[in-house]
Design a protein around this motif. Structure first.
Motif, mmCIF file in Angstrom:
data_model
loop_
_atom_site.group_PDB
_atom_site.id
_atom_site.type_symbol
_atom_site.label_atom_id
_atom_site.label_comp_id
_atom_site.label_asym_id
_atom_site.label_seq_id
_atom_site.Cartn_x
_atom_site.Cartn_y
_atom_site.Cartn_z
ATOM 1 N N HIS A 134 -33.949 -26.116 -17.760
ATOM 2 C CA HIS A 134 -33.139 -27.226 -17.251
ATOM 3 C C HIS A 134 -32.982 -28.356 -18.258
ATOM 4 O O HIS A 134 -32.279 -29.320 -17.977
ATOM 5 C CB HIS A 134 -33.775 -27.793 -15.969
ATOM 6 N N SER A 135 -33.621 -28.260 -19.430
ATOM 7 C CA SER A 135 -33.592 -29.393 -20.369
ATOM 8 C C SER A 135 -33.126 -29.022 -21.773
ATOM 9 O O SER A 135 -32.504 -29.851 -22.452
ATOM 10 C CB SER A 135 -34.971 -30.052 -20.457
ATOM 11 N N SER A 144 -36.416 -21.505 -10.794
ATOM 12 C CA SER A 144 -35.478 -22.487 -11.348
ATOM 13 C C SER A 144 -34.351 -22.757 -10.376
ATOM 14 O O SER A 144 -33.881 -21.870 -9.654
ATOM 15 C CB SER A 144 -34.907 -21.976 -12.665
ATOM 16 N N LEU A 182 -28.702 -24.751 -14.825
ATOM 17 C CA LEU A 182 -29.462 -24.455 -16.035
ATOM 18 C C LEU A 182 -28.716 -25.028 -17.240
ATOM 19 O O LEU A 182 -27.488 -25.021 -17.281
ATOM 20 C CB LEU A 182 -29.649 -22.953 -16.196
#
Length: 794
Positions: A233-234, A256, A260
């Motif tokens: 996610h980062s 998750s 994304l």
């Protein structure tokens, strides 16, 4: 008395203060001098380079003027609080490759403006948050290559709100805990050297909301899976290094939530095995945001036996681009034909396999790339015989860009024919193949617009080049001319050839950009330049320019040429003339003589002619020719011996007269004198000059052989050229010798104005010496003859 005591105390206090100030200034000056000795560059710039100088300490004398300090590759072991206290404006501090093992907590307290701190490759076994507590402006921090095993219990970076690049880890680094990265929200780059990372607490990296590029070196696959799960996610681009991927079937994105962020994964120095290829592909398919996979310097340990059913059943992949560089297949001779990959490539749009010794792509596999628009196979082992299989009919149906450079293709005609059925192909790069020759005709893809034939050893250009091209690169081919008819061409690259002039613009009327650098171009004219009406960029740099007047005039007066010439003015250098060799073309100004030699020569010739004409006119008007002749005669007369003895005298008188007065001289004077008793012998030019002898010599000889010289003066005499010469050639010697051998007979009155100025001695004689006048009456004439005879006898 009290007043005196107060004055004394005040004086003592002022003295002590002055002494203290003096001591501080002296210390500061001595410290600054010591700093300049250690870092000489500090004297001239705000960046002090003190690297590789064997220093054991941070030099004293640092001031607020210093913006950068490089202390790399020294032997510094400790950083004290006072070492950097005065460097309050420091932006860059480089301390890599020292022996730093301890840093006092307040060492960086005054560096609030510091933007880059490099402490890599030292001996720091423990890291303290206090070091970074006041570095509010810090953007880049490198603490890699030390000896710490973890980042401590809390965050080291909580106060570093502006941090954008962070490099950490080392071969001993083993643990990442939750809270280690608190305070960091955005990073452009995060590089973790975790080759021995064995413990990762899940969620440790989740506090960082976005990382554009993360590089991590790992060996533990379980740690890799946990980190990837936190980074989905980062991280936009994840680069994994030095791992052997043996991933069990465990979902990377099982917990998750959307969206994304991961778009690209790079594997560098990674080993793949047949057993885990399919599981890895399945796991990567779960990352629906993933678009780009890059594989660099990796090893494939296997023979291509993959579990394709498992991969196919996992659904479609979102990956559009795969780039493989220098992949090594250890058992290449046993490797299968990649049938197992056929079902996984139909949605791929871009494929790059470079420097991997590829010699063929099977036709069946090529046909399954139904969506591929970009294929790069440069720096491989493709040959023409195998190219037929690689580009078979039905293969690569949507391909638009193909790069086959740096392979082993030999036949340009065969290469063109093999690719001709690729109807969508627009861009083709077949550079750095050794074609050696070029045929007259070739069969190309019908829509080809970009063709790169650079460094292919072709000796010339023929109509093999397709007419449809908009971009053509034939650089580095030793071409001597360019005369192709390419009506749609917009960009032409002919660098590193042997062209002596710009190509003709008529066959390429739509050219917008041209590169003709490093040829044999000497110059280009205004007509050549302006013939390319649509030209926007011309790179003609690095040629041997002859800085002629015409070329320089065009360069200096062509408006906007600096906006069109790429690399202007630093890459345009004069090769000749020698006086300006090595100077920039735009800075050279030749003199009028150098620029207009023919005009200057013509003007000089015209001026010389005018001067000569003026001299001739002036000479004619002022009888300069006469003076020259007289000078020559005078010199000749001077060289002759003085008048001989009387035995050499043959005549009583030499008679000088005008032809218009010959009747009087010959019928009256000659009769009267030669028939007198005793007779006088006269020398007349008509009768006594030696035939064939130069007249000047005749005159001088006759005068020298005569006792007297009779000048019969009249208006005709002073107007007669011959009389001038006779008088002139005679009076030099006669008059220079100051004798009285000249007898003047004035036949008729002569106005003094009528006597030419050049007869200056005649004027003088007439003014100072008596002359005989011919009287009109017979009685007076008798007296005239008596006086004349008496004068001849004297």
């Amino acid at each position: 008395m009290q007043y005196t005591s107060k004055m004394l105390k005040s004086t003592i206090m002022l003295t002590w203060r002055a002494w203290a100030i003096y001591m501080v200034l002296s210390v500061n000056l001595s410290e600054e001098q010591a700093l300049k000795q250690v870092c000489p560059s500090c004297d001239a710039t705000q960046f002090c380079n003190c690297s590789s100088r064997g220093l054991d300490f941070i030099p004293s004398g640092l001031t607020g003027e210093i913006r950068g300090l490089n202390l790399a590759h020294n032997r510094i072991k400790h950083i004290r609080a006072r070492d950097l206290q005065q460097a309050v404006n420091l932006r860059v501090l480089l301390l890599p490759s020292n022996e730093i093992s301890s840093i006092e907590e307040d060492s960086f307290r005054s560096l609030a403006k510091l933007e880059l701190l490099d402490l890599s490759n030292n001996s720091l076994a423990h890291l303290s948050p206090a070091w970074f507590g006041h570095l509010f402006s810090l953007q880049q921090l490198n603490i890699q290559g030390n000896t710490y095993s973890d980042l401590g219990e809390s965050s080291l970076f909580s106060t570093l709100s502006n941090l954008s690049s962070l490099y950490l880890g080392n071969p001993q680094f083993s643990t990442i805990r939750q809270g280690n990265f608190e305070g960091i929200t955005l990073l452009d780059e995060l590089w973790i050297d975790g080759s021995n990372l064995s413990q990762y607490e899940p969620g440790s990296l989740k506090s960082v909301r976005k990382i554009h590029h993360m590089i991590i070196s790992l060996k533990r696959v379980d740690v890799f899976s946990e980190i990837v799960g936190d980074l989905l996610h980062s991280v936009v681009w994840l680069e994994v290094r030095e791992i052997k991927l043996e991933i069990e079937k465990k979902s990377l994105a099982q917990n998750s939530t959307l969206p994304l962020m991961m778009q690209k994964i790079t594997f560098k120095d990674v080993m793949f095995t047949d057993e885990y290829i399919s599981p890895i592909m399945v796991l990567l398919k779960e990352i629906k945001s993933l678009q780009d996979i890059e594989i660099i310097d990796c090893v494939l340990d296997g023979t291509g036996v993959w579990r394709t059913e498992e991969t196919a059943s996992s659904g479609p992949s979102s990956v559009e681009t795969i780039s493989i560089t220098n992949i090594t297949i250890q058992n290449f001779h046993l490797f299968l034909d990649l049938k197992s990959a056929e079902s996984q490539v139909k949605d791929l749009k871009r494929l790059r396999i470079a420097s991997s010794r590829v010699f063929m792509v099977p036709c069946n596999l090529a046909k399954h790339f139904s969506s591929l628009v970009y294929l790069d196979l440069h720096d491989n082992l493709l040959v023409n015989n195998r190219l037929t299989e690689t580009t078979c009919e039905g293969g690569w149906p949507l391909l638009q860009t193909l790069n086959l450079s740096q392979n082993s293709l030999k036949s340009l005609k065969q290469t063109a024919k093999n690719l001709s059925h690729l109807s969508k192909l627009i861009n083709l790069d077949i550079s750095q193949n050794n074609f050696g020759e070029i045929p007259d005709t070739c069969q190309w893809p019908e829509n080809l617009k970009h063709l790169n034939l650079s460094s292919t050893q072709i000796p010339k250009l023929t109509t093999c080049i397709p007419l449809t091209l908009e971009v053509l690169d034939v650089s580095a081919n030793n071409l001597k001319e360019f005369g192709l008819q390419l009506p749609f061409l917009k960009e032409l690259y002919v660098a590193k050839n042997q062209l002596k002039t710009l190509p003709d613009a008529a066959p390429i009327p739509n050219l917008v950009a041209m590169t003709i650098r490093r040829n044999k171009l000497n110059s280009f004219s205004k007509a050549e330049f302006e013939s390319f009406r649509k030209m926007e960029v011309l790179d003609a740099s690095d040629n041997n320019f002859i800085c002629s007047c015409e070329f320089l005039s065009f360069i200096h007066h062509e408006a906007g040429i600096a906006q069109i010439l790429a690399g202007w003015p630093e890459n345009y250098i004069c090769d000749s003339p020698l006086t300006v060799r090595g100077e920039q073309v735009g800075a050279v100004h030749l003199s009028l003589m150098e620029c207009h030699r023919s005009l200057v020569v013509s003007l000089i010739c015209a001026l010389v002619f005018l001067v000569i004409l003026v001299l001739v006119v002036v000479g004619y008007k002022y009888h300069a020719i006469w003076y020259m002749r007289m000078t020559w005669a005078w010199l000749r007369a001077k060289r002759k011996p003085k008048q001989g003895p009387p035995k050499d005298i043959c005549y009583d008188a030499f008679v000088s007269y005008s032809e218009n007065d010959s009747d009087w001289v010959e019928n009256i004077m000659v009769q009267e004198l030669e028939q007198a008793c005793p007779p006088f012998r006269l020398c007349l030019h008509k009768r006594d000059f030696v035939p064939g002898k130069w007249i000047v010599d005749n005159i001088i000889d006759s005068i020298e052989k005569s006792h007297k010289t009779l000048f019969v003066l009249s208006e005709h005499f002073v107007q007669s050229e011959w009389c001038k010469y006779e008088l002139d050639f005679s009076h030099f010697r006669l008059f220079d010798e100051n004798n009285d051998a000249a007898i003047l007979i004035l036949l008729e009155p002569i106005q003094s104005k009528a006597i030419p100025k050049r007869f200056c001695k005649l004027r003088k004689i007439m003014n100072t010496k008596t002359y005989l006048e011919w009287p009109p009456g017979e009685e007076q004439q008798q007296i005239f003859w008596e006086n004349l005879k008496a004068a001849l006898k004297s």
